[in-house]
Design a protein around this motif. Sequence first.
Motif, mmCIF file in Angstrom:
data_model
loop_
_atom_site.group_PDB
_atom_site.id
_atom_site.type_symbol
_atom_site.label_atom_id
_atom_site.label_comp_id
_atom_site.label_asym_id
_atom_site.label_seq_id
_atom_site.Cartn_x
_atom_site.Cartn_y
_atom_site.Cartn_z
ATOM 1 N N ARG A 74 0.825 -1.202 0.000
ATOM 2 C CA ARG A 74 0.000 0.000 0.000
ATOM 3 C C ARG A 74 0.863 1.258 0.000
ATOM 4 O O ARG A 74 1.998 1.260 0.487
ATOM 5 N N LYS A 75 0.292 2.323 -0.521
ATOM 6 C CA LYS A 75 0.972 3.615 -0.473
ATOM 7 C C LYS A 75 0.999 4.128 0.967
ATOM 8 O O LYS A 75 0.145 3.769 1.784
ATOM 9 N N ASN A 76 2.014 4.945 1.265
ATOM 10 C CA ASN A 76 2.109 5.627 2.571
ATOM 11 C C ASN A 76 2.270 4.677 3.744
ATOM 12 O O ASN A 76 1.763 4.932 4.839
ATOM 13 N N GLY A 77 2.969 3.585 3.535
ATOM 14 C CA GLY A 77 3.186 2.674 4.662
ATOM 15 C C GLY A 77 3.710 1.319 4.248
ATOM 16 O O GLY A 77 4.372 0.636 5.034
ATOM 17 N N GLY A 78 3.426 0.922 3.032
ATOM 18 C CA GLY A 78 3.922 -0.362 2.540
ATOM 19 C C GLY A 78 5.304 -0.220 1.933
ATOM 20 O O GLY A 78 5.588 0.747 1.229
ATOM 21 N N ILE A 79 6.163 -1.183 2.205
ATOM 22 C CA ILE A 79 7.522 -1.187 1.671
ATOM 23 C C ILE A 79 7.770 -2.551 1.044
ATOM 24 O O ILE A 79 7.633 -3.586 1.699
ATOM 25 N N ALA A 80 8.114 -2.547 -0.250
ATOM 26 C CA ALA A 80 8.428 -3.786 -0.956
ATOM 27 C C ALA A 80 9.932 -3.995 -0.947
ATOM 28 O O ALA A 80 10.706 -3.061 -1.126
ATOM 29 N N ILE A 81 10.338 -5.239 -0.752
ATOM 30 C CA ILE A 81 11.769 -5.550 -0.753
ATOM 31 C C ILE A 81 11.983 -6.908 -1.405
ATOM 32 O O ILE A 81 11.199 -7.844 -1.198
ATOM 33 N N THR A 82 13.010 -7.016 -2.221
ATOM 34 C CA THR A 82 13.359 -8.300 -2.844
ATOM 35 C C THR A 82 14.332 -9.018 -1.910
ATOM 36 O O THR A 82 15.535 -8.957 -2.090
ATOM 37 N N GLU A 83 13.773 -9.706 -0.952
ATOM 38 C CA GLU A 83 14.587 -10.301 0.121
ATOM 39 C C GLU A 83 15.555 -11.358 -0.404
ATOM 40 O O GLU A 83 16.657 -11.514 0.124
ATOM 41 N N THR A 84 15.125 -12.102 -1.408
ATOM 42 C CA THR A 84 16.014 -13.111 -1.998
ATOM 43 C C THR A 84 16.291 -12.741 -3.453
ATOM 44 O O THR A 84 16.416 -13.606 -4.317
ATOM 45 N N LEU A 85 16.378 -11.455 -3.698
ATOM 46 C CA LEU A 85 16.693 -10.876 -5.011
ATOM 47 C C LEU A 85 15.518 -11.055 -5.972
ATOM 48 O O LEU A 85 14.520 -11.686 -5.653
ATOM 49 N N VAL A 86 15.650 -10.450 -7.147
ATOM 50 C CA VAL A 86 14.563 -10.435 -8.109
ATOM 51 C C VAL A 86 14.788 -11.516 -9.151
ATOM 52 O O VAL A 86 15.927 -11.888 -9.455
ATOM 53 N N ASP A 87 13.696 -12.064 -9.693
ATOM 54 C CA ASP A 87 13.802 -13.003 -10.803
ATOM 55 C C ASP A 87 12.743 -12.668 -11.844
ATOM 56 O O ASP A 87 11.982 -11.711 -11.694
ATOM 57 N N LEU A 90 9.598 -6.059 -14.029
ATOM 58 C CA LEU A 90 10.186 -4.778 -13.654
ATOM 59 C C LEU A 90 11.123 -4.364 -14.778
ATOM 60 O O LEU A 90 11.826 -5.196 -15.354
ATOM 61 N N LEU A 91 11.168 -3.087 -15.098
ATOM 62 C CA LEU A 91 12.049 -2.635 -16.167
ATOM 63 C C LEU A 91 13.516 -2.765 -15.759
ATOM 64 O O LEU A 91 13.955 -2.161 -14.778
ATOM 65 N N THR A 92 14.258 -3.554 -16.520
ATOM 66 C CA THR A 92 15.700 -3.795 -16.374
ATOM 67 C C THR A 92 16.202 -3.806 -14.924
ATOM 68 O O THR A 92 17.079 -3.025 -14.553
ATOM 69 N N PRO A 93 15.650 -4.680 -14.083
ATOM 70 C CA PRO A 93 16.132 -4.735 -12.698
ATOM 71 C C PRO A 93 17.507 -5.395 -12.626
ATOM 72 O O PRO A 93 17.959 -6.064 -13.556
ATOM 73 N N ASN A 94 18.140 -5.203 -11.489
ATOM 74 C CA ASN A 94 19.455 -5.787 -11.240
ATOM 75 C C ASN A 94 19.298 -6.918 -10.224
ATOM 76 O O ASN A 94 18.967 -6.660 -9.061
ATOM 77 N N PRO A 95 19.528 -8.172 -10.622
ATOM 78 C CA PRO A 95 19.320 -9.292 -9.696
ATOM 79 C C PRO A 95 20.482 -9.548 -8.747
ATOM 80 O O PRO A 95 20.494 -10.554 -8.047
ATOM 81 N N ALA A 96 21.447 -8.635 -8.696
ATOM 82 C CA ALA A 96 22.630 -8.866 -7.860
ATOM 83 C C ALA A 96 22.496 -8.290 -6.461
ATOM 84 O O ALA A 96 23.344 -8.556 -5.608
ATOM 85 N N THR A 97 21.470 -7.489 -6.214
ATOM 86 C CA THR A 97 21.374 -6.808 -4.918
ATOM 87 C C THR A 97 19.909 -6.632 -4.533
ATOM 88 O O THR A 97 19.042 -6.543 -5.406
#
Length: 509
Positions: free
Chosen positions: A106-119, A124-131
């Motif tokens: 959600r906006k104004n409180g939700g935080i998304a995180i790629t805990e085990t990186l992105v696949d 997502l536009l050109t993400p970096n799967p290294a971090t």
Amino acid sequence: MKCTNTSVVAATALLAFFMMAASLHAQEDGEKPDYSAEIPPSILTPEATESRIGTLKFFDGLPDAETVARIYDNLDFTRGIEAFLSGVPVASVHAICKGLEAVGVRKNGGIAITETLVDARSLLLTPNPATPYVFHCLDLTDGPMVVEVPPSVLGPVNDAAFRFITDLGITGPDQGKGGKYLFVPPGYSGELPPEGYYMVPSRTNHLVGLYRAFVENGDIAATVRNVKEKARIYPLSAAENPPPSTFSNISGVQLNTIPPNDFSFYEELNAAVQAEPAGAFDPEMAGLFAAIGIQKGKPFEPSEKTKEILSDAIAVGNATARALLFAPRNPQAILYEDRQWRNAFIGGSYEFLEAGARLLDARTAFHYYATGITPSMAEAKPGTGSAYAYAVRDAKGDYLDGGKTYRITLPAPVPAEAFWSFVVYDSQTRSLLETDQRAAGIDSLNPAMKANEDGSHTIWFGPQAPEGQEGNWVQTRPGKSWNVIFRLYGPQAPWFDKTWKPGDFELVD
């Protein structure tokens, strides 16, 4: 003999009649009127003109009904194309926040995180799967919002038009130490705290923040814990007793943050415009949107005919964006005259300005391919930050084909202080290429990678790994085109002065 007033008037009128008749006769015979200009032919409109939209017909400069109809259809078509090309950054921000909200961030409180990186399951536009990546969206409609940032992160906050507002972390005011940022809505006149925050005014209500969290000693779990312990988002009005933020692990989650390429693009664009105050976007950009019926406070209700025209326009606009990205004609896109590597950040300006002119094509291509804009992209210097190059063609200039095998050699030493990586992307989605390799790429930190005897590295790209090259192989898919980004972290002087350059992709028979 006396003349009466009546006879004088009659004689005068008769004389005027004969003079007018003589003048008209002279004009019909090609003679110039007494009061005539030397008219350059270049400012005249012929009776008929052949054009790409058909024959345009005029009566002495006045367009006939058929010509008027052609012109307005063409105007709607061209404005539709330009609205798409200029609206890509606006629609992209909207798509990111809409996509995150669809999976519970959600906006104004939700935080998304790629805990085990992105696949590749997350679009997502050109993400970096290294971090690990962190995403959040703000809506300032109800007032200022506080964003607490953890230490050791790096990334920007952009407004609803993907314009830069501030950096967070290492290149931001907190200089990597972490801190509190206060985002203030447009036109806000309420009381603000005099200290304790990095104050950030915004031209738009909606903002997107994205930052990388740096991993130390390969411990991704510790990096994630650091973010969860210290990142928070809450209204300024609740600063005395902030509500908890909600973290969502989006690693491996099916979500889409990429704008559409059909008529629904304009509907998404309209939703973004309606969510902002009038004046949130540059007048020229807003004028393009308004020209096709997208205007703040008004319903977007195009007729069936206009829908058909705009559907055609979006097809051409999308093709245009792809040509600008994958077949750029701007010489500044060429990194090396003898290589196929290209520069996605043409002009080196985070505002896409050059000599006072907006680099429209460069802005479209960049935002069609990537997310996040910051001045630090234009301020890279040896030993700091990161550098990028992308390729979509092999050494012969042919598009990269997922059914074929290629190799590329990086001469030693690669000028990257930290590490370097290749990541492959689907040319359709500009997101990670879907394969059986989770990382969709390879980096120099991979212990399975082997160097050549001279210290150089040869990397293989294809559907199957060549025998004995499994640790130096990136998988592609038959029937799919692909493109690749080469990243250097802590790029060194030979990268900037071009005394070092990567090889090209060589087709292997």
